[in-house]
Design a protein around this motif. Structure first.
Motif, PDB file in Angstrom:
ATOM      1  N   ILE A  65      -6.827  -1.743  -5.555  1.00 27.82           N
ATOM      2  CA  ILE A  65      -7.291  -3.082  -5.189  1.00 27.82           C
ATOM      3  C   ILE A  65      -7.052  -3.345  -3.701  1.00 27.82           C
ATOM      4  O   ILE A  65      -7.951  -3.784  -2.970  1.00 27.82           O
ATOM      5  CB  ILE A  65      -6.579  -4.154  -6.039  1.00 27.82           C
ATOM      6  CG1 ILE A  65      -7.037  -4.065  -7.499  1.00 27.82           C
ATOM      7  CG2 ILE A  65      -6.870  -5.555  -5.486  1.00 27.82           C
ATOM      8  CD1 ILE A  65      -6.255  -4.964  -8.435  1.00 27.82           C
ATOM      9  N   LEU A  66      -5.832  -3.065  -3.229  1.00 30.53           N
ATOM     10  CA  LEU A  66      -5.501  -3.293  -1.827  1.00 30.53           C
ATOM     11  C   LEU A  66      -6.299  -2.369  -0.914  1.00 30.53           C
ATOM     12  O   LEU A  66      -6.723  -2.767   0.178  1.00 30.53           O
ATOM     13  CB  LEU A  66      -3.999  -3.081  -1.610  1.00 30.53           C
ATOM     14  CG  LEU A  66      -3.070  -4.080  -2.305  1.00 30.53           C
ATOM     15  CD1 LEU A  66      -1.621  -3.688  -2.099  1.00 30.53           C
ATOM     16  CD2 LEU A  66      -3.319  -5.488  -1.787  1.00 30.53           C
ATOM     17  N   ASP A  67      -6.518  -1.149  -1.363  1.00 28.75           N
ATOM     18  CA  ASP A  67      -7.282  -0.172  -0.585  1.00 28.75           C
ATOM     19  C   ASP A  67      -8.718  -0.642  -0.392  1.00 28.75           C
ATOM     20  O   ASP A  67      -9.277  -0.560   0.712  1.00 28.75           O
ATOM     21  CB  ASP A  67      -7.248   1.174  -1.296  1.00 28.75           C
ATOM     22  CG  ASP A  67      -7.970   2.261  -0.526  1.00 28.75           C
ATOM     23  OD1 ASP A  67      -7.558   2.544   0.613  1.00 28.75           O
ATOM     24  OD2 ASP A  67      -8.949   2.830  -1.054  1.00 28.75           O
ATOM     25  N   VAL A  68      -9.325  -1.153  -1.463  1.00 32.60           N
ATOM     26  CA  VAL A  68     -10.701  -1.647  -1.386  1.00 32.60           C
ATOM     27  C   VAL A  68     -10.782  -2.866  -0.450  1.00 32.60           C
ATOM     28  O   VAL A  68     -11.694  -2.975   0.379  1.00 32.60           O
ATOM     29  CB  VAL A  68     -11.233  -2.015  -2.784  1.00 32.60           C
ATOM     30  CG1 VAL A  68     -12.547  -2.785  -2.684  1.00 32.60           C
ATOM     31  CG2 VAL A  68     -11.424  -0.754  -3.620  1.00 32.60           C
ATOM     32  N   LEU A 115       0.833  -1.202   0.000  1.00 36.41           N
ATOM     33  CA  LEU A 115       0.000   0.000   0.000  1.00 36.41           C
ATOM     34  C   LEU A 115       0.868   1.253   0.000  1.00 36.41           C
ATOM     35  O   LEU A 115       0.577   2.234  -0.696  1.00 36.41           O
ATOM     36  CB  LEU A 115      -0.919   0.000   1.230  1.00 36.41           C
ATOM     37  CG  LEU A 115      -2.202  -0.819   1.133  1.00 36.41           C
ATOM     38  CD1 LEU A 115      -2.818  -1.004   2.514  1.00 36.41           C
ATOM     39  CD2 LEU A 115      -3.202  -0.166   0.199  1.00 36.41           C
ATOM     40  N   THR A 116       1.947   1.208   0.774  1.00 36.50           N
ATOM     41  CA  THR A 116       2.814   2.386   0.898  1.00 36.50           C
ATOM     42  C   THR A 116       3.590   2.660  -0.377  1.00 36.50           C
ATOM     43  O   THR A 116       3.634   3.802  -0.862  1.00 36.50           O
ATOM     44  CB  THR A 116       3.804   2.193   2.066  1.00 36.50           C
ATOM     45  OG1 THR A 116       3.079   1.904   3.264  1.00 36.50           O
ATOM     46  CG2 THR A 116       4.636   3.451   2.280  1.00 36.50           C
ATOM     47  N   VAL A 141      -3.472   0.954  -9.908  1.00 35.94           N
ATOM     48  CA  VAL A 141      -4.354  -0.216  -9.927  1.00 35.94           C
ATOM     49  C   VAL A 141      -4.135  -1.080  -8.692  1.00 35.94           C
ATOM     50  O   VAL A 141      -5.080  -1.477  -8.003  1.00 35.94           O
ATOM     51  CB  VAL A 141      -4.126  -1.052 -11.211  1.00 35.94           C
ATOM     52  CG1 VAL A 141      -4.949  -2.336 -11.152  1.00 35.94           C
ATOM     53  CG2 VAL A 141      -4.493  -0.242 -12.445  1.00 35.94           C
ATOM     54  N   LEU A 142      -2.875  -1.394  -8.400  1.00 33.89           N
ATOM     55  CA  LEU A 142      -2.561  -2.218  -7.235  1.00 33.89           C
ATOM     56  C   LEU A 142      -3.013  -1.543  -5.953  1.00 33.89           C
ATOM     57  O   LEU A 142      -3.611  -2.180  -5.087  1.00 33.89           O
ATOM     58  CB  LEU A 142      -1.058  -2.490  -7.180  1.00 33.89           C
ATOM     59  CG  LEU A 142      -0.560  -3.276  -5.956  1.00 33.89           C
ATOM     60  CD1 LEU A 142      -1.214  -4.644  -5.889  1.00 33.89           C
ATOM     61  CD2 LEU A 142       0.966  -3.398  -5.986  1.00 33.89           C
ATOM     62  N   TYR A 143      -2.732  -0.236  -5.851  1.00 35.97           N
ATOM     63  CA  TYR A 143      -3.125   0.489  -4.640  1.00 35.97           C
ATOM     64  C   TYR A 143      -4.642   0.461  -4.463  1.00 35.97           C
ATOM     65  O   TYR A 143      -5.128   0.247  -3.345  1.00 35.97           O
ATOM     66  CB  TYR A 143      -2.639   1.932  -4.684  1.00 35.97           C
ATOM     67  CG  TYR A 143      -2.996   2.696  -3.433  1.00 35.97           C
ATOM     68  CD1 TYR A 143      -2.184   2.637  -2.315  1.00 35.97           C
ATOM     69  CD2 TYR A 143      -4.177   3.451  -3.367  1.00 35.97           C
ATOM     70  CE1 TYR A 143      -2.519   3.319  -1.148  1.00 35.97           C
ATOM     71  CE2 TYR A 143      -4.520   4.137  -2.214  1.00 35.97           C
ATOM     72  CZ  TYR A 143      -3.686   4.061  -1.093  1.00 35.97           C
ATOM     73  OH  TYR A 143      -4.037   4.726   0.053  1.00 35.97           O
TER      74      TYR A 143
END
Length: 219
Positions: free
Chosen positions: A56-59, A39-40, A52-54
């Motif tokens: 997905i992980l955020d959701v 996330l960081t 995109v990765l952020y």
């Protein structure tokens, strides 16, 4: 009221609560620490932005953190049975505890790593450090005090979750409080279990704060 049988039961309850809390915290960090790091670094201001990765992980993190633990515990009963073969007991409850703790830990880790001075990261980058080195040798080291404080808070939170899980027969002090203090109206046992939970929480808090203070290089 406090026969040898009751005393033995309380001792066993303390052991089960410690078992659930410590094991769940360990596996929670196995999942949550990498998630927090990703996330960081994938944030728009991270060392390797990836929207995109952020997202997905955020959701995922927000989704699981928004579900009350007792509801999550019930929702995960089929999955828990699939993993450990049953949905009750101190071992079975570790599954929902880990799933509830992981996104919480991820956010704690993300917050801690975001506190690292960007200048330190840029200095490491200017010396040719790889992203992996920056994360492991710079960010995690610089944020260690905050990470330990976060772990201390996490231990207390998971201890509280394990006590709540006593409503569905998870074992530990929460289970004793429900069975004896609620169903049998034995207020004395209820009070003792609450005191023991407070003592455990204070032990975690004291050890964590002393360790973080010792590792704080600013002092």
């Amino acid at each position: 009221m406090f026969s040898q049988e009751i005393i033995n039961m309380l001792i066993r309850g303390v052991g089960e609560s410690l078992y659930m809390t410590l094991v769940s915290t360990f596996f929670g960090y196995v999942l949550g620490l990498p998630m927090g790091i990703l996330l960081t670094i994938s944030d728009k201001n991270g060392i390797k932005p990836n929207a995109v990765l952020y997202r997905i992980l955020d959701v995922i993190a927000n989704l699981f953190r928004s579900i009350p633990f007792l509801i999550l515990l019930v929702l995960l009963i089929p999955f828990t049975k699939l993993i450990v073969g049953k949905s009750y007991g101190s071992t079975a409850i570790i599954v929902p505890l880990v799933i509830a703790a992981a996104p919480y830990i991820a956010r704690m880790v993300e917050s801690s790593l975001n506190e690292v001075d960007p200048g330190v990261i840029e200095a490491a980058r200017s010396m040719g450090a790889s992203n992996f080195t920056i994360v492991t040798k710079v960010m995690l080291v610089e944020a260690r005090t905050s990470l330990i404080v976060g772990m201390t808070i996490t231990l207390g939170t998971i201890l509280g979750y394990s006590a709540m899980a006593g409503t569905v027969g998870a074992g530990g002090l929460g289970d004793i409080a429900i069975r004896y203090g609620y169903y049998r109206y034995e207020s004395g046992i209820m009070i003792v279990t609450v005191v023991l939970l407070v003592v455990l929480f204070q032990v975690f808090q004291t050890i964590g704060m002393k360790l973080s203070a010792r590792l704080d290089k600013r002092k």
